[in-house]
Design a protein around this motif. Structure first.
Motif, PDB file in Angstrom:
ATOM      1  N   LYS A   1       0.858  -1.201   0.000  1.00  0.00           N
ATOM      2  CA  LYS A   1       0.000   0.000   0.000  1.00  0.00           C
ATOM      3  C   LYS A   1       0.888   1.244   0.000  1.00  0.00           C
ATOM      4  N   TYR A   2       1.512   1.506  -1.136  1.00  0.00           N
ATOM      5  CA  TYR A   2       2.513   2.560  -1.228  1.00  0.00           C
ATOM      6  C   TYR A   2       1.903   3.956  -1.175  1.00  0.00           C
ATOM      7  N   ALA A   3       0.724   4.137  -1.733  1.00  0.00           N
ATOM      8  CA  ALA A   3       0.058   5.443  -1.662  1.00  0.00           C
ATOM      9  C   ALA A   3      -0.310   5.780  -0.210  1.00  0.00           C
ATOM     10  N   GLU A   4      -0.788   4.779   0.533  1.00  0.00           N
ATOM     11  CA  GLU A   4      -1.115   5.000   1.942  1.00  0.00           C
ATOM     12  C   GLU A   4       0.154   5.302   2.747  1.00  0.00           C
ATOM     13  N   ALA A   5       1.249   4.646   2.397  1.00  0.00           N
ATOM     14  CA  ALA A   5       2.525   4.924   3.072  1.00  0.00           C
ATOM     15  C   ALA A   5       2.963   6.352   2.782  1.00  0.00           C
ATOM     16  N   GLU A   6       2.831   6.798   1.550  1.00  0.00           N
ATOM     17  CA  GLU A   6       3.219   8.154   1.179  1.00  0.00           C
ATOM     18  C   GLU A   6       2.413   9.204   1.950  1.00  0.00           C
ATOM     19  N   GLU A   7       1.157   8.898   2.251  1.00  0.00           N
ATOM     20  CA  GLU A   7       0.313   9.842   2.997  1.00  0.00           C
ATOM     21  C   GLU A   7       0.839  10.109   4.407  1.00  0.00           C
TER      22      GLU A   7
END
Length: 156
Positions: A66-72
């Motif tokens: 979940k890379y987008a969630e990590a970026e958040e």
């Protein structure tokens, strides 16, 4: 404390010796300082627990893809420097370099200026890594990196 003062005045009179008032004042100040110290320690422990939870959440997102969630979870500067696609490329390249993931060790949190630094051991098949994750006062991650501690060599 006021009740104690009234008791002393009744016992020794309104003009009680100044040493009694001085000791009473010192005892009050000591209790106040002790209470403030305990409150500050509790706040620091809460901040450490929050930082550890955020670091764990980051690693959980990475492990789950979940890379987008990590970026958040990143600060604005960190998100600009390491967007989700770069994060994915780095994280997914690890198995080729260090083998399969074998779990994590216990996180350690230390204060670094106005931020908390969380260090989490990451166990892999061929190496031991440490994730160092900074958490700022806003609850964002302005910095994180991986360090290789040592390489596991097979015998035979």
């Amino acid at each position: 404390m006021l009740q104690l003062t009234h008791l002393l005045e009744r016992r020794f009179g309104a003009g009680s010796p100044s040493w009694i008032r001085t000791r009473l004042l010192l005892a009050s100040l000591l209790l106040l300082a002790l209470g403030l110290g305990i409150a500050n320690q509790a706040r620091a422990q809460d901040a450490n627990a929050d930082a550890q939870a955020l670091a764990t959440q980051l690693l959980d997102h990475l492990d789950a893809g979940k890379y987008a969630e990590a970026e958040e979870l990143f600060s604005a500067d960190m998100a600009k420097a390491v967007p989700a696609d770069k994060l994915q490329a780095v994280w997914e390249s690890l198995p080729a370099q260090v083998g399969a993931a074998k779990g994590r060790g216990h996180a350690a949190v230390t204060a670094q200026g106005g931020a908390a630094l969380v260090q989490v051991p990451l166990h892999y098949e061929k190496a031991e890594l440490v994730a160092r994750i900074a958490v700022d006062g806003d609850g964002k991650i302005p910095f994180w990196t991986l360090f290789m501690v040592y390489v596991i060599q097979s015998v035979g």
